[in-house]
Design an enzyme around this catalytic site. Sequence first.
Site, short mmCIF file in Angstrom:
data_model
loop_
_atom_site.label_atom_id
_atom_site.label_comp_id
_atom_site.label_asym_id
_atom_site.label_seq_id
_atom_site.Cartn_x
_atom_site.Cartn_y
_atom_site.Cartn_z
N GLY A 12 0.82 -1.22 0.00
CA GLY A 12 0.00 0.00 0.00
C GLY A 12 0.85 1.26 0.00
N SER A 14 1.50 3.50 -2.66
CA SER A 14 1.39 4.44 -3.78
C SER A 14 1.11 5.86 -3.30
CB SER A 14 0.28 4.00 -4.74
OG SER A 14 -0.97 3.96 -4.07
N ARG A 15 0.81 6.03 -2.01
CA ARG A 15 0.53 7.37 -1.46
C ARG A 15 0.56 7.27 0.07
NH1 ARG A 15 -4.63 5.43 -3.37
NH2 ARG A 15 -5.99 5.07 -1.57
N VAL A 62 -3.23 -7.33 -1.80
CA VAL A 62 -2.67 -8.19 -0.74
C VAL A 62 -3.73 -9.09 -0.09
CG1 VAL A 62 -0.69 -6.72 -0.17
CG2 VAL A 62 -2.86 -6.38 1.04
N ASN A 88 1.34 -2.24 5.35
CA ASN A 88 0.73 -0.92 5.50
C ASN A 88 -0.60 -0.79 4.75
OD1 ASN A 88 0.88 2.21 5.81
ND2 ASN A 88 0.77 1.87 3.60
N SER A 140 -3.69 0.59 14.20
CA SER A 140 -4.31 1.92 14.39
C SER A 140 -4.67 2.11 15.86
CB SER A 140 -5.58 2.03 13.56
OG SER A 140 -6.31 3.17 13.96
N TYR A 153 -13.25 -1.76 11.01
CA TYR A 153 -11.85 -1.29 10.92
C TYR A 153 -11.11 -1.56 12.24
CZ TYR A 153 -8.07 2.15 10.13
OH TYR A 153 -6.85 2.78 9.97
N ALA A 155 -11.82 -3.70 14.59
CA ALA A 155 -11.65 -5.15 14.83
C ALA A 155 -10.48 -5.68 14.00
CB ALA A 155 -12.93 -5.89 14.47
N LYS A 157 -7.91 -3.99 12.97
CA LYS A 157 -6.64 -3.43 13.47
C LYS A 157 -6.26 -4.03 14.83
CE LYS A 157 -5.66 -0.64 10.06
NZ LYS A 157 -4.45 -0.81 9.24
N ILE A 186 -3.42 10.72 11.31
CA ILE A 186 -2.31 11.15 10.45
C ILE A 186 -2.89 11.80 9.18
CG2 ILE A 186 -0.22 10.42 9.21
CD1 ILE A 186 -0.11 9.85 12.27
P1 NAP Z 1 -4.32 5.78 2.02
O1 NAP Z 1 -3.82 7.16 1.80
O2 NAP Z 1 -5.75 5.48 1.74
O3 NAP Z 1 -3.38 4.75 1.21
C1 NAP Z 1 -3.66 3.38 1.24
C2 NAP Z 1 -2.67 2.64 0.35
O4 NAP Z 1 -2.97 1.25 0.39
C3 NAP Z 1 -2.74 3.06 -1.11
O5 NAP Z 1 -1.46 2.97 -1.66
C4 NAP Z 1 -3.65 2.00 -1.72
O6 NAP Z 1 -3.46 1.91 -3.12
C5 NAP Z 1 -3.18 0.76 -0.94
N1 NAP Z 1 -4.13 -0.35 -0.86
C6 NAP Z 1 -5.40 -0.34 -0.43
N2 NAP Z 1 -5.93 -1.58 -0.49
C7 NAP Z 1 -4.95 -2.40 -0.95
C8 NAP Z 1 -4.87 -3.78 -1.23
N3 NAP Z 1 -5.93 -4.59 -1.05
N4 NAP Z 1 -3.71 -4.30 -1.67
C9 NAP Z 1 -2.64 -3.50 -1.88
N5 NAP Z 1 -2.65 -2.17 -1.64
C10 NAP Z 1 -3.79 -1.63 -1.18
O7 NAP Z 1 -4.08 5.31 3.54
P2 NAP Z 1 -3.09 5.90 4.67
O8 NAP Z 1 -3.83 6.94 5.43
O9 NAP Z 1 -1.75 6.21 4.10
O10 NAP Z 1 -3.00 4.64 5.64
C11 NAP Z 1 -1.98 3.66 5.51
C12 NAP Z 1 -2.15 2.65 6.65
O11 NAP Z 1 -2.12 3.33 7.92
C13 NAP Z 1 -3.49 1.90 6.60
O12 NAP Z 1 -3.31 0.57 7.01
C14 NAP Z 1 -4.33 2.65 7.62
O13 NAP Z 1 -5.36 1.85 8.15
C15 NAP Z 1 -3.28 3.00 8.66
N6 NAP Z 1 -3.65 4.13 9.51
C16 NAP Z 1 -3.85 5.37 8.98
C17 NAP Z 1 -4.20 6.41 9.83
C18 NAP Z 1 -4.42 7.81 9.33
O14 NAP Z 1 -4.78 8.67 10.15
N7 NAP Z 1 -4.19 8.10 8.06
C19 NAP Z 1 -4.36 6.18 11.21
C20 NAP Z 1 -4.16 4.90 11.70
C21 NAP Z 1 -3.79 3.88 10.85
P3 NAP Z 1 -4.58 1.31 -4.12
O15 NAP Z 1 -5.85 2.04 -3.78
O16 NAP Z 1 -4.07 1.56 -5.51
O17 NAP Z 1 -4.65 -0.13 -3.80
#
Ligand code: NAP
Length: 243
Positions: A12, A14-15, A62, A88, A140, A153, A155, A157, A186
């Site tokens: 995950g 790409s961003r 994944v 991730n 998370s 979500y 559950a 995590k 974040i």
């Molecule tokens: P995001 O900006 O939505 O990015 C998610 C990434 O995961 C993207 O690259 C997406 O690309 C990829 N992805 C989604 N489903 C996938 C799959 N089935 N297989 C492979 N890649 C997949 O999310 P983020 O905010 O950076 O969060 C990253 C991680 O941190 C996540 O696990 C999230 O739950 C956790 N987290 C985030 C926060 C927050 O505040 N942002 C807080 C706690 C935990 P594609 O769509 O092209 O697949």
Amino acid sequence: MELKGKTVVVTGSSRGIGEAIAEEFAKQGANIVLNARKAIPEEMLEKLQSYGVEVEAILGDVSDFNSAKHLIDQTKERFGSVDVLINNAGINRDKLVMRMDEEDFDVTYEVNLKGSFNTIRHALPLMLKQRAGSIINISSVVGETGNAGQANYAASKAGLIGLTKSVAREAAMRGVTCNAITPGFIETDMTAALSDKVQEAMLGQIPLKKFGKSKDIAETAVFLSKSEYITGQTIRVNGGMYM
Ligand code: NAP
């Protein structure tokens, strides 16, 4: 673990947080395998390569066991090893339980929890054989606290923390570590989708009175992968939101 020349897989990436993690490891001189379902921006590959490291993009979902196998097999073929695996990739489908469809629950569990099992299942035998490796699962804060509207979500995590501790126990005898990071709020696309009202309410719960940056999580991931004596832990990077 010294990271220069090592191979790091970031799912995950790409961003958002995954992109920041990939950059932080590239700065350490590690070769990077990027992954997402849809696309990896060309500029991202170029930016990472500018750190003088090799970068490979392997698309795949994944949550699919065979895609996860392909990701790890291709990494092994290209770089000869998997030294650090960062799970991730994650999604959310926020709804109150009383309005949640079965599919909302299943898909969230399948990406966030089963997706991490899938990559670990294929990478762990390589790490055990090489008697070194670091696995980091991005959980998370809501996996620890629960959150209204995020039962699926939270559950998934929380499950990731149980997976982390169990893998840590199984892998320790071969010097392989496994830890979880629980980010708070974040700033990424995932959180930008929340309404101003929800964002304001979240800010009110953070003692440090600011949202976190992806870099905060990335730096923690690098720190954990370098340590050879931290395993089975959940590291909270949340501005004090949960202590
Ligand atoms: P995001 O900006 O939505 O990015 C998610 C990434 O995961 C993207 O690259 C997406 O690309 C990829 N992805 C989604 N489903 C996938 C799959 N089935 N297989 C492979 N890649 C997949 O999310 P983020 O905010 O950076 O969060 C990253 C991680 O941190 C996540 O696990 C999230 O739950 C956790 N987290 C985030 C926060 C927050 O505040 N942002 C807080 C706690 C935990 P594609 O769509 O092209 O697949």
